[in-house]
Design an enzyme around this catalytic site. Structure first.
Site, PDB file in Angstrom:
ATOM      1  N   GLY A  39     -56.163  51.826 -46.252  1.00 38.96           N
ATOM      2  CA  GLY A  39     -57.418  52.352 -46.774  1.00 38.96           C
ATOM      3  C   GLY A  39     -57.740  53.696 -46.162  1.00 38.96           C
ATOM      4  O   GLY A  39     -57.178  54.081 -45.140  1.00 38.96           O
ATOM      5  N   GLY A  66     -61.239  56.604 -45.862  1.00 40.89           N
ATOM      6  CA  GLY A  66     -62.640  56.894 -46.150  1.00 40.89           C
ATOM      7  C   GLY A  66     -63.112  58.050 -45.302  1.00 40.89           C
ATOM      8  O   GLY A  66     -62.316  58.718 -44.621  1.00 40.89           O
ATOM      9  N   ALA A  67     -64.432  58.294 -45.333  1.00 44.72           N
ATOM     10  CA  ALA A  67     -65.003  59.405 -44.584  1.00 44.72           C
ATOM     11  C   ALA A  67     -64.786  59.251 -43.086  1.00 44.72           C
ATOM     12  O   ALA A  67     -64.675  60.236 -42.353  1.00 44.72           O
ATOM     13  CB  ALA A  67     -66.496  59.508 -44.890  1.00 44.72           C
ATOM     14  N   SER A  68     -64.716  57.997 -42.622  1.00 44.63           N
ATOM     15  CA  SER A  68     -64.607  57.775 -41.186  1.00 44.63           C
ATOM     16  C   SER A  68     -63.170  57.784 -40.673  1.00 44.63           C
ATOM     17  O   SER A  68     -62.948  57.777 -39.470  1.00 44.63           O
ATOM     18  CB  SER A  68     -65.256  56.440 -40.814  1.00 44.63           C
ATOM     19  OG  SER A  68     -64.601  55.387 -41.464  1.00 44.63           O
ATOM     20  N   VAL A  71     -56.957  53.958 -42.291  1.00 40.94           N
ATOM     21  CA  VAL A  71     -56.521  52.703 -41.686  1.00 40.94           C
ATOM     22  C   VAL A  71     -55.112  52.386 -42.170  1.00 40.94           C
ATOM     23  O   VAL A  71     -54.814  52.509 -43.355  1.00 40.94           O
ATOM     24  CB  VAL A  71     -57.468  51.542 -42.058  1.00 40.94           C
ATOM     25  CG1 VAL A  71     -57.003  50.242 -41.418  1.00 40.94           C
ATOM     26  CG2 VAL A  71     -58.893  51.865 -41.637  1.00 40.94           C
ATOM     27  N   ASP A  99     -73.674  40.382 -40.578  1.00 41.21           N
ATOM     28  CA  ASP A  99     -72.921  40.616 -41.814  1.00 41.21           C
ATOM     29  C   ASP A  99     -71.857  39.541 -42.002  1.00 41.21           C
ATOM     30  O   ASP A  99     -70.721  39.834 -42.378  1.00 41.21           O
ATOM     31  CB  ASP A  99     -72.295  42.010 -41.785  1.00 41.21           C
ATOM     32  CG  ASP A  99     -72.027  42.544 -43.192  1.00 41.21           C
ATOM     33  OD1 ASP A  99     -72.570  41.971 -44.158  1.00 41.21           O
ATOM     34  OD2 ASP A  99     -71.277  43.516 -43.326  1.00 41.21           O
TER      35      ASP A  99
END
Length: 494
Positions: free
Chosen positions: A226, A228-230, A233, A338
């Site tokens: 994956g 993303g902005a962060s 992975v 969560d």
């Protein structure tokens, strides 16, 4: 004197008096403003909220529902809009641990949100917190086309004062104090005392706590999972022991809150448990931070619950393992907040582990579920209504996750997030379609998880001693379910 001169004289006099009055009174501090949120007894619809919020409520919550549970509708839209604002502003690569102190701060933020919206009603379109697609759609339901009465009383609305039920909410009005630069010296002093570390200080501390090995040499990338902005992975092989690990490569130049990353790594290093996806090590190479975590190659529990039917003994086994992780976190004074099938990862041998609160969120699971803004389906009623909010929210979420394992999805999954929030606040405990087919022990277990009254809801430790868990099957019985789900979904972690 000319007309212009008279006007100038009058204007100067007015301005002079205004300045004098301001000097005598001084700037207001700790002001409270009464915001009148009412419902019209004739239509049943709410009034007095920001127009964008009313549009959203009126498309998803009927007049009858607004009339019956006005507070639930208000709390739902307030929490929904806060969640959208928070998620759009969030760029941290980790989801922070939650403590009861953090919840108190969040409560204040949520209350300020409504106040800010009302204070800046003229700029409503700009302050709609990155309106979701549901807000941008023009109302098309019959009940949503009715116009609510104006929030500011007019002569017409004042005549109907007796027909209105006042649901006045008192909120903290920080907007009247002025800009941040005009806040009281005490507030500025507190902010300075809690000032974040500089980037240089963060880098120095990361160098101190990180493994000195070069991650580009030590790890062999196998497969990206994956991005993303962060960060990115991926699965990698650790050359030291030939083990497979999950790694998040975080580009620190793209992170605005580097000190939070440092805090999270320090926390993760101290939280090791057999039922948590554990932190292994961190490596710093120039501006890239590599965080290595355990890899569970069975995917998420979501894949299993949505594709295959689980036996009660298998559900009991998953509940027991998840409860052990929850009880451990609670013993450390933290709340996961969560708990859901997306955040429970499985090993091919049936190992059950709760993810590290965000790190693995974009590794596994259904993309639609992961990217949905503000998924509320597992939330306890007190999260929405902000009453008695504490550790037992995780117990409620576990109960909802058990329903997922029975039904294949949580209650209200087909509803929009806002409507789901309303139903959670208004209805409380959801109905379980297959209730009659459950064993008495399982029914009692769910009863103790899903008490709306927090005082009556069981703790994680109490549930670990519940008779239902005695029927737990061996974890290896989960392996056939995992393999079947992977075949159906064409997923592989090789």
């Amino acid at each position: 004197m000319s007309g212009r001169g008279v006007l100038r004289k009058l204007f100067y006099k007015k301005q002079h008096n205004k300045d004098e009055r301001a000097t005598e009174i001084g700037m207001p501090t700790n002001v409270k403003q009464h915001i009148h949120v009412s419902k019209n007894s004739e239509t049943g619809m709410l009034e007095g909220l920001p127009s964008s919020w009313l549009r959203l409520i009126n498309t998803q919550i009927t007049p009858a529902e607004q009339n019956e549970n006005p507070d639930a509708a208000i709390q739902a839209v307030k929490f929904h809009m806060y969640t959208i604002k928070k998620e759009k502003a969030q760029d941290e690569p980790f989801k922070p641990f939650v403590t009861e102190e953090a919840i108190t701060e969040e409560d204040l933020e949520i209350e300020k949100l409504l106040d800010k919206k009302n204070a800046h009603q003229s700029q409503d379109s700009d302050l709609s917190i990155g309106q979701s697609s549901e807000e941008d759609v023009a109302p098309n339901d019959n009940f949503s086309q009715r116009q609510t009465m104006p929030a500011t009383p007019t002569k017409h609305s004042m005549k109907k004062k007796d027909a209105m039920m006042d649901l006045t909410a008192v909120v903290q009005d920080l907007t009247l104090i002025g800009d941040e630069s005009e806040e009281s010296p005490i507030l500025r002093k507190k902010e300075m005392m809690n000032a974040a570390l500089t980037d240089e200080e963060v880098y120095e501390e990361l160098k101190r706590i990180c493994n000195k090995d070069d991650p580009y040499v030590r790890f062999e990338r196998i497969k990206q999972l994956g991005a993303g902005a962060s960060g990115v992975v991926f699965i990698a092989i650790d050359s030291k022991d030939n083990s497979r690990v999950a790694i998040k490569d975080i580009d620190l130049t793209k992170q605005s809150k580097k000190d939070l990353i440092l805090n999270e790594i320090n926390v993760l290093k101290g939280f090791h448990h057999k039922n948590l996806v554990n932190f292994l090590d961190a490596f710093l190479s120039y501006d890239h931070l590599w965080v290595a975590m355990e890899l569970l190659d069975g995917g998420s529990l979501t894949d299993v619950v949505t594709e295959v039917v689980m036996k009660e003994g298998q559900i009991a086994a998953v509940c027991r393992e998840t409860l052990q992780a929850i009880a451990f976190l609670h013993s450390k004074g933290t709340i996961h907040r969560d708990i859901k099938s997306d955040n429970v990862l499985l090993g091919m041998d049936g190992t059950v582990k709760v993810t590290d609160f965000g790190f693995c969120a974009n590794i596994v699971g259904d993309e639609k579920r992961q990217t949905m803004v503000g998924t509320p389906y597992w939330m306890a009623p007190e999260v929405v209504t902000r009453k008695q909010y504490g550790k037992k929210v995780d117990v409620w979420s576990l109960g909802i996750m058990a329903i997922e394992m029975i039904e294949g999805e949580p209650p209200y999954m087909k509803e929009t997030p806002l409507r789901a929030l309303y139903l959670i606040a208004a209805v409380g405990r959801p109905k379980i379609p297959r209730w009659e087919s459950l064993s008495p022990d399982f029914q009692d277990f769910l009863d103790k998880c899903l008490h709306v009254d927090v005082d009556l809801r069981a703790t994680a430790d109490e549930l670990l001693a519940h008779p239902f868990l005695e029927c737990a099957m061996e974890l290896k019985t989960l392996t056939p379910l995992i393999k079947a789900a992977q075949r159906i979904l064409h997923k592989s972690y090789d």
